[in-house]
Scaffold this active site. Structure first.
Site, PDB file in Angstrom:
ATOM      1  N   GLU A   1      -5.671  -8.113  -0.899  1.00  0.00           N
ATOM      2  CA  GLU A   1      -6.318  -7.860   0.394  1.00  0.00           C
ATOM      3  C   GLU A   1      -7.776  -7.531   0.148  1.00  0.00           C
ATOM      4  O   GLU A   1      -8.089  -6.605  -0.604  1.00  0.00           O
ATOM      5  CB  GLU A   1      -5.673  -6.679   1.145  1.00  0.00           C
ATOM      6  CG  GLU A   1      -4.325  -6.940   1.752  1.00  0.00           C
ATOM      7  CD  GLU A   1      -3.850  -5.776   2.621  1.00  0.00           C
ATOM      8  OE1 GLU A   1      -4.702  -5.072   3.207  1.00  0.00           O
ATOM      9  OE2 GLU A   1      -2.633  -5.579   2.686  1.00  0.00           O
TER      10      GLU A   1
ATOM     11  N   GLU B   1       0.834  -1.211   0.000  1.00  0.00           N
ATOM     12  CA  GLU B   1       0.000   0.000   0.000  1.00  0.00           C
ATOM     13  C   GLU B   1       0.871   1.265   0.000  1.00  0.00           C
ATOM     14  O   GLU B   1       0.788   2.115   0.882  1.00  0.00           O
ATOM     15  CB  GLU B   1      -0.951   0.002   1.202  1.00  0.00           C
ATOM     16  CG  GLU B   1      -2.005  -1.095   1.112  1.00  0.00           C
ATOM     17  CD  GLU B   1      -3.066  -1.015   2.179  1.00  0.00           C
ATOM     18  OE1 GLU B   1      -4.198  -1.479   1.946  1.00  0.00           O
ATOM     19  OE2 GLU B   1      -2.782  -0.500   3.284  1.00  0.00           O
TER      20      GLU B   1
END
Length: 478
Positions: free
Chosen positions: A374, A182
């Protein structure tokens, strides 16, 4: 669905992160890392945002990462549970400070290499492909204290040495790699995202974007190294995904949403295209940012990733009038609350169609294979008197999002695989809580570290096992 759009060989599995699962935070030579300094409780957010300098631990505070769920000692048991569900991929991360305790050593810690070698060998025993993140919100504290973390250009060489060590030590065991988890969260949570701590009077934007540049160069450099070590290696970038919707059809709101999307996609634009996007010049100018970029940097950036990985939990909303008062505090990526979708107990929007929208946008933009690494629902799970967890709400969430992913594949998008987040309950990165549970396996541990750590299969465990066995054909909850 009567048939499945999921191709043969589609990778089904789950994801954990070292700093949220391993524990044993100083075992076998491991050094302190950034997440080890982030406490549970009232001071957590200030530390995560880099607004409060924390270079020493405090006795009166509780640090969830220090013990986590003890994956360090229980990895065989946990990987066996994954194999029982039928996983063909397991996403995890390597703790940089297990291999290089300070981060700037010339030679790695043999005990750290030995641990991950055992983990990946255990995966291979069951036919599970490891998908390994090199930096998952994890910077050795020595690099933060001594060099200022990613604000310092020297970090590129330290990271390259660490990455090369991983590629060589685990060659033949791991072929799927991610560079920075991320990566766009650096802008929103600078200390947890990149080990950044601000000094009084600094231009925060200058610090963040110079650090981002160093990470982007490092990512491209290690992508090059990975392909040199073994041409079979595949390297991906990783985005905290989720499109911004305009709050209304007012042109100013549409423009605000486009700008918020660009803020996040900026990183992937560089990693997937090999150069800074055209809009970045004005962005930097208006933020008072002047980057130090060398000709060599520009050449290295041309080494682009092989695929785009991303997380997706929720979509977001933006308007021209967004401010701290009207934006949700549920996530570090701020959003207006969308009245058209449901929300989780922690205020995160639940928007399966948003996943299909996000996937179509990203493939239109990059034309590279996608990997959803995710996706999951944080919720409070209650044990029944019989010791069972009936998490139908989680099954419903995952079911709807897998259906949306199937629609995206039917739209023509190549998707490599899917890993549910926190396949085994772990410490939540956002809040440091155990009570915000994502897993298909329950772990007996509370927010203050109490519990037996016993693993219990939830109802969603058996449901996901059926999904994998049918290659996504059977998503029914009964």
């Amino acid at each position: 669905m009567s048939d499945t759009p999921f191709p043969a060989g589609f990778l089904w599995g789950g994801a954990l992160a070292a700093n949220q699962s391993e524990g044993s935070y100083l075992a076998d030579g491991k050094g302190l890392t950034t997440v080890d300094m982030i406490p549970h409780g009232a001071n957590r957010m200030a530390v995560k945002l880099g607004l409060e300098k924390r270079f020493t631990l405090r006795e009166e505070e509780f640090y969830p990462s220090h013990d986590a769920i003890d994956f360090y000692h229980r990895y065989k048991e946990d990987i066996a549970l994954m194999a029982e569900m039928g996983f063909t991929v397991f996403r995890t991360s390597i703790a940089w400070s297990r291999l290089f305790p300070d981060g700037d050593e010339l030679t790695p810690n043999a005990d750290g290499i030995a641990f991950y070698h055992k983990v990946f060998t255990e995966c291979r025993k069951y036919g599970i492909e490891p998908l390994v993140t090199l930096a998952h919100f994890d910077v050795p504290m020595h690099l933060v204290i001594e060099y200022g973390s990613w604000r310092n250009r020297k970090m590129i060489d330290f990271f390259a040495r660490y990455a090369r060590t991983c590629f060589e030590a685990f060659d033949g065991l791991v072929k799927y790699w991610l560079t920075f988890n991320e990566i766009n969260i650096l802008l929103h949570s600078p200390f947890s995202g990149a080990g950044l701590v601000f000094e009084p009077g600094e231009n925060h934007e200058q610090v963040k974007y110079q650090a981002a540049h160093h990470e982007l160069v490092a990512s491209a450099l290690v992508t090059k190294i990975a392909h040199e070590v073994n041409p079979q290696n595949q390297v991906g970038c990783m985005l905290a995904g989720g499109n911004f919707y305009p709050w209304s059809c007012k042109p100013e709101d549409v423009w605000a949403a486009l700008q918020k999307d660009r803020e996040n996609l900026f990183f992937i634009d560089v990693q997937a295209r090999g150069a800074y996007p055209a809009y970045s010049a004005r962005l930097f100018r208006e933020k008072g940012v002047t980057l130090e970029i060398t000709d060599e940097d520009a050449a290295i950036l041309r080494h682009t990733v092989d695929f785009i990985s991303f997380s997706y939990y929720a979509s977001r909303c933006a308007s021209a009038e967004m401010n701290e008062q009207n934006s949700s505090a549920a996530n570090v990526v701020k959003s207006l609350t969308n009245p058209h979708i449901a929300r989780s107990a922690w205020g995160w929007g639940i928007d399966p169609l948003g996943l299909r929208i996000t996937m179509n946008m990203m493939y239109d933009r990059y034309q590279k294979p996608l990997f959803l690494v995710e996706n999951g629902l944080g919720a409070r799970d209650e044990l029944t008197a019989a010791g069972e967890i009936h998490d139908d709400y989680r099954i419903s969430y995952l079911q709807q999002h897998i259906e949306a992913m199937a629609e995206a594949i039917a739209d023509g998008i190549p998707v490599m695989g899917y890993t549910t987040w926190g396949c085994i309950d772990l410490v939540a990165a956002s809040t440091g809580e155990m009570s915000k549970r994502y897993g298909l396996v329950y772990v007996d541990r509370d927010d203050m570290g109490n519990g037996t750590l016993q693993r219990t299969r939830k109802k969603s465990f058996w449901w996901y096992k059926k999904v994998i066995a049918s290659n996504g054909r059977d998503l029914s909850s009964e």
